[in-house]
Write an enzyme that holds these catalytic residues in place. Structure first.
Site, PDB file in Angstrom:
ATOM      1  N   GLY A 131     -19.586  30.373 -32.151  1.00 26.54           N
ATOM      2  CA  GLY A 131     -18.966  30.786 -33.397  1.00 26.54           C
ATOM      3  C   GLY A 131     -17.722  29.992 -33.736  1.00 26.54           C
ATOM      4  O   GLY A 131     -17.790  28.920 -34.361  1.00 26.54           O
ATOM      5  N   CYS A 132     -16.572  30.505 -33.330  1.00 25.98           N
ATOM      6  CA  CYS A 132     -15.299  29.913 -33.749  1.00 25.98           C
ATOM      7  C   CYS A 132     -15.044  28.549 -33.117  1.00 25.98           C
ATOM      8  O   CYS A 132     -14.431  27.684 -33.739  1.00 25.98           O
ATOM      9  CB  CYS A 132     -14.163  30.882 -33.455  1.00 25.98           C
ATOM     10  SG  CYS A 132     -14.339  32.459 -34.327  1.00 25.98           S
ATOM     11  N   VAL A 133     -15.501  28.345 -31.877  1.00 24.29           N
ATOM     12  CA  VAL A 133     -15.350  27.029 -31.256  1.00 24.29           C
ATOM     13  C   VAL A 133     -16.210  26.011 -31.989  1.00 24.29           C
ATOM     14  O   VAL A 133     -15.741  24.947 -32.397  1.00 24.29           O
ATOM     15  CB  VAL A 133     -15.697  27.079 -29.754  1.00 24.29           C
ATOM     16  CG1 VAL A 133     -15.826  25.674 -29.169  1.00 24.29           C
ATOM     17  CG2 VAL A 133     -14.639  27.875 -28.988  1.00 24.29           C
TER      18      VAL A 133
END
Length: 248
Positions: free
Chosen positions: A180-182
């Site tokens: 997701g955020c990575v």
């Protein structure tokens, strides 16, 4: 050692999930080249908060009893590695920047909180225990903290300005979640022209398959992926930041 005296191939997180057919196709298509490390790395620590780790290295199901989004022991193993990496960056006087995900209401996340209702829980609120960056990675006063609302730390923030001011040319991206955020941050970082590096043992995800397959995908398209013990000597070979190399 193998019987002919050569070193065995290094195992990768995605070995159990990616078929020989897919490996062959990616190789023949020309994917997976190295971008390398530049001269001015910056460390981006993504969402290393109690809401994503839990309070300690316990199985994920136990960690989720307090924070539904916590990962538990896998997260804390990565935090231990990130702590080592932070020491390298501080020794070299390279910038350390944090993404701190938090929300003040359901409406702030729009479709993101529609998809993941647990993001509107009280432990995501500013000032809550869940929103706090984990103690082993407590920011120093000179570190940059970016408050974000969506997966990529670049979206709707002043991160590019901060990176330009720091003179950064390489982003070492750690934290969560891998899928997701990575990943969102790495895709945007590459798109803005930064070299991106993901130390595979410094990121975590609640899904084992998602973690492994996204690392493979990131390695093929967007960033160099390697374990910290392989990255560390590369970073050691990069000169430390000095007053003459700092961007004013």
């Amino acid at each position: 050692m193998t019987s002919n005296g050569s070193n065995p191939p290094r195992t990768r997180p995605w070995d159990a999930f990616i078929s020989d057919r897919d490996r062959e196709i990616y190789a023949k298509s020309g994917f997976g080249a190295s971008v390398g490390v530049g001269e001015r790395p910056a460390l981006l620590i993504i969402d290393a908060q109690y809401r994503t780790t839990g309070e300690g290295p316990v199985p994920i199901q136990e960690a989720m009893e307090q924070y539904a989004t916590a990962v538990g022991e896998d997260a804390w193993h990565a935090v231990d590695k990130i702590e080592q990496l932070v020491k390298v960056f501080r020794t070299k006087s390279w910038p350390v920047m944090y993404a701190q995900g938090e929300r003040t209401g359901v409406q702030e996340g729009a479709r993101y909180t529609d998809k993941i209702p647990s993001l509107s829980a009280d432990y995501n609120l500013p000032g809550s225990r869940g929103a706090q960056i984990v103690e082993p990675l407590t920011p120093d006063p000179n570190d940059v903290i970016i408050y974000k609302r969506f997966p990529s730390i670049f979206f709707g923030t002043n991160l590019v300005t901060q990176l330009v001011a720091a003179g950064a040319d390489t982003l070492v991206v750690v934290g969560c979640t891998t899928s997701g955020c990575v990943r969102g941050t790495v895709v945007d970082g590459m798109s803005y022209g930064f070299r991106c590096i993901v130390p595979e043992d410094c990121v975590w995800d609640r899904g084992q398959a998602s973690h492994a397959i996204n690392l493979f995908d990131i390695a093929q398209k967007y960033a160099d992926v390697m374990p910290l013990d392989e990255l560390s000597p590369i970073l050691e070979g990069v000169p430390a930041r000095t007053e003459s190399t700092a961007t004013v």
